[in-house]
Design a protein around this motif. Structure first.
Motif, PDB file in Angstrom:
ATOM      1  N   LEU A 109       0.706  -1.269  -0.007  1.00  0.00           N
ATOM      2  CA  LEU A 109      -0.003  -0.040  -0.100  1.00  0.00           C
ATOM      3  C   LEU A 109       0.791   1.234   0.090  1.00  0.00           C
ATOM      4  N   VAL A 110       2.090   1.247   0.431  1.00  0.00           N
ATOM      5  CA  VAL A 110       2.769   2.607   0.752  1.00  0.00           C
ATOM      6  C   VAL A 110       3.715   2.694  -0.575  1.00  0.00           C
ATOM      7  N   LEU A 111       3.948   1.753  -1.229  1.00  0.00           N
ATOM      8  CA  LEU A 111       4.735   1.699  -2.266  1.00  0.00           C
ATOM      9  C   LEU A 111       4.220   2.717  -3.442  1.00  0.00           C
ATOM     10  N   HIS A 112       5.181   3.439  -4.167  1.00  0.00           N
ATOM     11  CA  HIS A 112       4.320   4.345  -5.085  1.00  0.00           C
ATOM     12  C   HIS A 112       4.047   3.511  -6.196  1.00  0.00           C
ATOM     13  N   THR A 113       2.762   3.949  -6.983  1.00  0.00           N
ATOM     14  CA  THR A 113       2.191   3.536  -8.132  1.00  0.00           C
ATOM     15  C   THR A 113       3.152   2.915  -9.053  1.00  0.00           C
ATOM     16  N   PRO A 114       4.214   3.629  -9.710  1.00  0.00           N
ATOM     17  CA  PRO A 114       5.191   3.084 -10.658  1.00  0.00           C
ATOM     18  C   PRO A 114       5.722   1.771 -10.132  1.00  0.00           C
ATOM     19  N   LEU A 115       6.130   1.569  -8.762  1.00  0.00           N
ATOM     20  CA  LEU A 115       6.807   0.601  -8.314  1.00  0.00           C
ATOM     21  C   LEU A 115       5.673  -0.524  -8.406  1.00  0.00           C
ATOM     22  N   ARG A 116       4.564  -0.451  -8.212  1.00  0.00           N
ATOM     23  CA  ARG A 116       3.625  -1.707  -8.156  1.00  0.00           C
ATOM     24  C   ARG A 116       3.758  -2.242  -9.584  1.00  0.00           C
ATOM     25  N   ARG A 117       4.407  -1.873 -10.509  1.00  0.00           N
ATOM     26  CA  ARG A 117       4.289  -2.432 -11.973  1.00  0.00           C
ATOM     27  C   ARG A 117       5.560  -3.270 -11.971  1.00  0.00           C
ATOM     28  N   THR A 118       6.474  -3.246 -11.172  1.00  0.00           N
ATOM     29  CA  THR A 118       7.662  -3.910 -11.114  1.00  0.00           C
ATOM     30  C   THR A 118       7.688  -5.279 -10.461  1.00  0.00           C
ATOM     31  N   ARG A 119       8.725  -5.855 -10.306  1.00  0.00           N
ATOM     32  CA  ARG A 119       8.852  -7.294 -10.083  1.00  0.00           C
ATOM     33  C   ARG A 119       8.137  -7.303  -8.556  1.00  0.00           C
ATOM     34  N   TRP A 120       8.104  -6.303  -7.768  1.00  0.00           N
ATOM     35  CA  TRP A 120       7.608  -6.280  -6.450  1.00  0.00           C
ATOM     36  C   TRP A 120       6.064  -6.698  -6.349  1.00  0.00           C
ATOM     37  N   SER A 121       5.503  -6.593  -7.488  1.00  0.00           N
ATOM     38  CA  SER A 121       3.978  -6.729  -7.679  1.00  0.00           C
ATOM     39  C   SER A 121       4.062  -8.187  -7.728  1.00  0.00           C
ATOM     40  N   GLY A 122       4.690  -8.724  -8.633  1.00  0.00           N
ATOM     41  CA  GLY A 122       4.617 -10.191  -8.626  1.00  0.00           C
ATOM     42  C   GLY A 122       4.946 -11.064  -7.382  1.00  0.00           C
ATOM     43  N   VAL A 123       5.827 -10.318  -6.398  1.00  0.00           N
ATOM     44  CA  VAL A 123       6.262 -11.008  -5.129  1.00  0.00           C
ATOM     45  C   VAL A 123       5.152 -11.142  -4.370  1.00  0.00           C
TER      46      VAL A 123
END
Length: 361
Positions: free
Chosen positions: A81-95
């Protein structure tokens, strides 16, 4: 009140099931399952309901594992929730979506906790006092909860280790047995602990679990419990004192019993020059005990949390583990030689405690 409790009882099951419905659906979607289809939704819902139902069996290791997955899942949700929107599209989203990280971390915690619970350590404190006339070694054992994660053979091994320490006084600080302890196990526990030899003997105070008050179909009665304790040479102190010459030992009823004279009443008969040692299963009313002239207070009960992160919550309420000072009184809280409920410890250590009392120079 009872009606409210009855209505609230299913609430944990419902909340856990709801969380896992969304958790499992998200993970299924990540791994390519057609979550829009009814049969997949039904399977996810049934799996979530099964996980929620485990909340009715709180002492199961499987339930602990599910609760840890829930906890670490919520932590990952908060990070997401606290990650910025651009970062949500990176590998973190898959994790985050795959659901594996909470499961792997929880599995590690449970495996670590299983072995860690059984690694009993010796903890030593050294205290000096002008009220102590001769060096005195105290062995303090609490919160065995026998039968949970220790059997007769292991207890005998640890009793032999404790005997090697050559204690002058042995104190059992309560919750040696509990609701899950069978009668035969209860008798084995006190036979082993009562066999530890010391100068002044073995003394016992009740905890909140010994009497098996939280179980309807008790496997032993109070008469059975008292007989097992006293027949093994252990002295029970119920708001009573034993004058041992080098110190006066006061054993206080656990606050769950409801029968507790004040600390002032317990100490009023003793001279201010005597070293007063109070044993109270729960580390409560420390300021009151200090004001009443107690020099040393020994307690257990907290297990230092036992299951992470409960210990940090306990610390907000009061003393949870280790050594504390209240004016001239020292308080020592043990994390216990074992643990309650789950045969797992993910916070704190399993220990027996040695306290060396030395005369002040």
């Amino acid at each position: 009140m009872s009606a409210a409790i009855f209505l609230l009882r299913p609430l944990p099951t419902i909340l856990v099931a709801l969380y896992f419905f969304f958790f499992l659906r998200r993970a299924a979607n990540f791994w390519g399952a057609p979550t829009e289809k009814f049969r997949i939704k039904l399977l996810v819902a049934l799996a979530a309901l099964a996980l929620g139902t485990l909340m009715l069996f709180l002492h199961s290791v499987v339930t602990l594992f599910v609760l840890l997955v829930l906890l670490f899942g919520l932590i990952m949700d908060a990070i997401h929730l606290v990650l910025h929107t651009p970062l949500r599209r990176t590998r973190w989203s898959g994790v985050w979506r795959c659901g594996l990280v909470p499961v792997i971390i929880s599995a590690f915690f449970v495996c670590f906790g299983f072995f860690h619970m059984r690694n009993v350590q010796k903890t030593v404190y050294q205290l000096t006092s002008d009220r102590i006339s001769a060096p005195t070694r105290i062995l303090f054992v609490s919160d065995l909860h026998f039968g949970n994660a220790m059997d007769k053979a292991r207890l005998s091994e640890y009793c032999a280790q404790m005997q090697e320490a050559k204690p002058d006084l042995v104190i059992l600080g309560g919750d040696i047995v509990d609701e899950s302890t069978e009668k035969e196990e209860m008798e084995q526990a006190f036979a082993a602990l009562g066999g530890i030899k010391s100068t002044y003997g073995v003394f016992y105070v009740y905890g909140n679990h010994d009497r098996s008050n939280y179980r309807g179909d008790k496997t032993y009665s109070m008469e059975d419990l008292n007989a097992a304790i006293t027949q093994n040479g252990i002295t029970i102190l119920r708001n009573e004192a034993a004058e041992l010459g080098v110190l006066t030992l006061i054993g206080r009823n656990d606050r769950s019993s409801g029968n507790r004279p004040s600390a002032q009443e317990l100490t009023s008969a003793y001279d201010s020059s005597e070293f007063l040692l109070l044993v109270d299963h729960q580390p409560v009313e420390a300021e009151e005990n200090a004001a009443a002239g107690i020099d040393l207070m020994l307690s257990g009960h907290t297990h230092n949390g036992q299951i992470w992160p409960i210990g940090y919550i306990n610390a907000l309420i009061g003393p949870k583990y280790g050594q504390y000072r209240f004016d001239r009184m020292q308080l020592i809280v043990s994390s216990g030689i074992c643990g309650w409920g789950f045969p797992v410890r993910t916070q704190g250590i399993s220990e027996y405690v040695l306290i060396d009392l030395l005369p002040a120079e």
